[in-house]
Enzyme design. Sequence first.
Site, short mmCIF file in Angstrom:
data_model
loop_
_atom_site.label_atom_id
_atom_site.label_comp_id
_atom_site.label_asym_id
_atom_site.label_seq_id
_atom_site.Cartn_x
_atom_site.Cartn_y
_atom_site.Cartn_z
N CYS A 1 0.82 -1.21 0.00
CA CYS A 1 0.00 0.00 0.00
C CYS A 1 0.85 1.26 0.00
CB CYS A 1 -1.00 0.00 1.16
SG CYS A 1 -0.33 -0.55 2.70
N CYS B 1 -2.28 -2.58 8.64
CA CYS B 1 -1.82 -1.33 9.24
C CYS B 1 -1.40 -1.56 10.69
CB CYS B 1 -2.92 -0.27 9.20
SG CYS B 1 -3.43 0.14 7.52
#
Lengths: 211, 133
Positions: free
Chosen positions: B37, B106
């Site tokens: 990402c 994350c």
Amino acid sequence: MATPFTDTAPGGAHSIRPCWSCRGPAAGDAAFCETCGVIQPPGQEDHFARLGLERRFDLDAGTIDRAYFARQRQVHPDRFARRAPREAAIAESRSVSLNAAYQTLRDPLRRATYLLELAGHPIAGDGKTIADPELLAEVMERREALAEADSPEAVAAVAADARHERVSAEAALGAAFAAGDYPAARRHATRLRYLGRLAEEARRRSAMRAA
Amino acid sequence: MAYSDKVVDHYENPRNVGTLDKSANDVGTGLVGAPACGDVMKLQIKVGAGGLIEDAKFKTFGCGSAIASSSLATEWIKGKTLEEAASIRNTEIAQHLSLPPVKIHCSVLAEDAIKAAVADYRAKQPKASEAAE
């Protein structure tokens, strides 16, 4: 130039499978049966084989375009309008897999990512983290420079710098593939991905300003 | 995709954003990235004489979930021992922030950043055997 992939994958040009229509032998990746000429469903071949391309990074856009459009013409729906529905459906599925191959190979970074997957050196995917200090320090520095850019000119300068770096990173990536150095190729591809994200962020910043 | 209230809170009011002197002996720096990402996260700890983490800072370029995960991580590790900090699991962060499955990575980034910062701090310290001599 070294061509690390010379083996023919299973389902490639040299394998034989029976034609679904006439039961005669058909070449593994041929679009049409040699015996009865009926269209064959897409096989398990990789994206390079699907487009009849050599499995390598160093392919120019024109070569990929020509391979793709020539094959798409063969399976165009107009050519199957008066054929059996099953043949039209097979043509459609060949068209879908040609599209997937084209989308994957046309973009250099996606092509590199795919090659690295095939070679067993995939770049870190979803949920995977990396701790390459040199690369990450560079990324951090560029992102900070972009965050601190306080004028359209400053944003444009960061973006131009990133574009320039992408060109040289792509050249380095090509050289690593040519040398068969997959760990280096993976690193350059990862860097390209980060530079791409930086460019995206710069575009977003410019758009925000323009709005 | 809607972020949870806690993610929005950390995203809009991130705690402990900043930088510590990475060359200082009592500072450990963790630098990790998620190439898929394009996220990059720096998390730093300052360890006091008693072995407790007395300050923590972070700088993250990434999505709201990555920023919230690192912000929360710095809050949690302050006042903790290195062992306690290194034992924080990404699942605890993800659960606290109600991260959706697509954003779990994350929280993995935050866990890895804490571990990297602790490892960097430890690598800077004289070996226990040498210190005892």
